[in-house]
Write an enzyme that holds these catalytic residues in place. Structure first.
Site, PDB file in Angstrom:
ATOM      1  N   ASP A   1       0.864  -1.177   0.000  1.00  0.00           N
ATOM      2  CA  ASP A   1       0.000   0.000   0.000  1.00  0.00           C
ATOM      3  C   ASP A   1       0.906   1.234   0.000  1.00  0.00           C
ATOM      4  O   ASP A   1       2.135   1.127  -0.167  1.00  0.00           O
ATOM      5  CB  ASP A   1      -0.999  -0.031   1.177  1.00  0.00           C
ATOM      6  CG  ASP A   1      -0.348   0.216   2.536  1.00  0.00           C
ATOM      7  OD1 ASP A   1       0.902   0.306   2.613  1.00  0.00           O
ATOM      8  OD2 ASP A   1      -1.094   0.331   3.530  1.00  0.00           O
TER       9      ASP A   1
ATOM     10  N   CYS B   1       3.310  -3.042   4.017  1.00  0.00           N
ATOM     11  CA  CYS B   1       2.482  -1.888   4.377  1.00  0.00           C
ATOM     12  C   CYS B   1       3.220  -1.161   5.500  1.00  0.00           C
ATOM     13  O   CYS B   1       4.416  -1.391   5.708  1.00  0.00           O
ATOM     14  CB  CYS B   1       1.046  -2.293   4.734  1.00  0.00           C
ATOM     15  SG  CYS B   1       0.843  -3.296   6.209  1.00  0.00           S
ATOM     16  N   GLY B   2       2.544  -0.275   6.206  1.00  0.00           N
ATOM     17  CA  GLY B   2       3.247   0.474   7.256  1.00  0.00           C
ATOM     18  C   GLY B   2       3.816  -0.439   8.325  1.00  0.00           C
ATOM     19  O   GLY B   2       4.971  -0.315   8.729  1.00  0.00           O
ATOM     20  N   THR B   3       2.974  -1.366   8.769  1.00  0.00           N
ATOM     21  CA  THR B   3       3.398  -2.299   9.819  1.00  0.00           C
ATOM     22  C   THR B   3       3.693  -3.693   9.304  1.00  0.00           C
ATOM     23  O   THR B   3       4.297  -4.503  10.019  1.00  0.00           O
ATOM     24  CB  THR B   3       2.261  -2.452  10.853  1.00  0.00           C
ATOM     25  OG1 THR B   3       1.100  -2.932  10.144  1.00  0.00           O
ATOM     26  CG2 THR B   3       1.948  -1.144  11.550  1.00  0.00           C
TER      27      THR B   3
ATOM     28  N   HIS C   1       9.857 -24.008   8.701  1.00  0.00           N
ATOM     29  CA  HIS C   1       8.833 -24.687   9.502  1.00  0.00           C
ATOM     30  C   HIS C   1       7.414 -24.490   8.984  1.00  0.00           C
ATOM     31  O   HIS C   1       6.604 -25.410   9.055  1.00  0.00           O
ATOM     32  CB  HIS C   1       8.881 -24.187  10.957  1.00  0.00           C
ATOM     33  CG  HIS C   1      10.110 -24.609  11.692  1.00  0.00           C
ATOM     34  ND1 HIS C   1      10.162 -24.694  13.058  1.00  0.00           N
ATOM     35  CD2 HIS C   1      11.342 -24.966  11.249  1.00  0.00           C
ATOM     36  CE1 HIS C   1      11.376 -25.091  13.442  1.00  0.00           C
ATOM     37  NE2 HIS C   1      12.113 -25.245  12.351  1.00  0.00           N
ATOM     38  N   ASN C   2       7.097 -23.290   8.520  1.00  0.00           N
ATOM     39  CA  ASN C   2       5.707 -22.994   8.118  1.00  0.00           C
ATOM     40  C   ASN C   2       5.512 -23.024   6.605  1.00  0.00           C
ATOM     41  O   ASN C   2       4.392 -22.825   6.139  1.00  0.00           O
ATOM     42  CB  ASN C   2       5.260 -21.612   8.626  1.00  0.00           C
ATOM     43  CG  ASN C   2       5.650 -21.323  10.059  1.00  0.00           C
ATOM     44  OD1 ASN C   2       6.299 -20.316  10.358  1.00  0.00           O
ATOM     45  ND2 ASN C   2       5.284 -22.205  10.973  1.00  0.00           N
TER      46      ASN C   2
ATOM     47  N   HIS D   1       6.917 -30.960   9.837  1.00  0.00           N
ATOM     48  CA  HIS D   1       6.233 -29.679   9.638  1.00  0.00           C
ATOM     49  C   HIS D   1       5.079 -29.799   8.636  1.00  0.00           C
ATOM     50  O   HIS D   1       4.146 -29.022   8.680  1.00  0.00           O
ATOM     51  CB  HIS D   1       7.219 -28.616   9.160  1.00  0.00           C
ATOM     52  CG  HIS D   1       8.353 -28.416  10.115  1.00  0.00           C
ATOM     53  ND1 HIS D   1       8.161 -27.980  11.406  1.00  0.00           N
ATOM     54  CD2 HIS D   1       9.688 -28.640   9.980  1.00  0.00           C
ATOM     55  CE1 HIS D   1       9.334 -27.915  12.024  1.00  0.00           C
ATOM     56  NE2 HIS D   1      10.267 -28.310  11.186  1.00  0.00           N
TER      57      HIS D   1
HETATM   58  C1  RB5 Z   1      -1.772   2.871   6.486  1.00  0.00           C
HETATM   59  O1  RB5 Z   1      -1.729   4.095   7.145  1.00  0.00           O
HETATM   60  C2  RB5 Z   1      -1.495   1.756   7.473  1.00  0.00           C
HETATM   61  O2  RB5 Z   1      -2.585   1.564   8.306  1.00  0.00           O
HETATM   62  C3  RB5 Z   1      -1.141   0.485   6.733  1.00  0.00           C
HETATM   63  O3  RB5 Z   1      -0.047   0.697   5.914  1.00  0.00           O
HETATM   64  C4  RB5 Z   1      -0.792  -0.705   7.603  1.00  0.00           C
HETATM   65  O4  RB5 Z   1       0.181  -0.369   8.541  1.00  0.00           O
HETATM   66  C5  RB5 Z   1      -1.890  -1.479   8.150  1.00  0.00           C
HETATM   67  O5  RB5 Z   1      -1.720  -2.515   8.808  1.00  0.00           O
END
Ligand code: RB5
Length: 149
Positions: A8, A65-67, A98-99, A133
């Site tokens: 994203d 993504c961000g996280t 393993h996964n 596994h």
């Molecule tokens: C976008 O701001 C953020 O929420 C997305 O990149 C992500 O971290 C969601 O899990």
């Protein structure tokens, strides 16, 4: 090896770094977007990558993504996908062995590009160990079947 990549807006900059690495190393890959920092919804990019990997059009996927969390949650809704969020190389190694994880997810706001590239290298260069596994992965597939009736 064919790799599907996607992100994203919160992961697009790290994705560009990873694409440079994949190009340098001669990996065949497709970028499923997004291609800008304009706000978008991570499930829209998780889905085509996850479907392409589940259909075996690509060997492995990388989603950012961000996280790394939201895009991984979305990808894991596609049957046959085992997406693993990794912020260290030990996890990247272990989740392949393993996964048999088939998608790596990364958080651009969590790991820097140097560590992220090491995680990608580890993920792409580690094989599934099979044996004990495999039966656990078969049990994950049974859970998918139970809820896809
Ligand atoms: C976008 O701001 C953020 O929420 C997305 O990149 C992500 O971290 C969601 O899990």
């Amino acid at each position: 090896m064919k790799i599907a990549v996607g992100s994203d807006h919160g992961g697009v900059e790290l994705k560009e770094e990873i694409k440079k690495f994949l190009n340098r190393e001669g990996y065949e890959f497709k970028d499923f977007g997004t291609n800008s920092t304009e706000s978008c919804d991570y499930p829209d990019y998780a889905l085509p990558v996850a479907e392409a990997v589940a259909a075996k059009e690509y060997d492995l996927g990388i989603l950012i993504c961000g996280t790394g969390i939201g895009i991984g949650i979305a990808a894991n809704k596609v049957p046959g996908i085992r997406a693993a969020l990794c912020s260290d190389t030990f996890s990247a190694h272990a989740t392949r062995e393993h996964n048999n994880a088939n998608i790596l997810t990364l958080g651009q706001r969590v790991v820097g590009p140097g560590l992220a590239i090491d995680i990608v290298k580890t993920f792409l260069n580690t094989e599934f160990e099979g044996e004990r596994h495999q039966k656990r992965i078969d049990k994950i597939a049974e859970i998918e079947k139970k809820y896809n009736k």
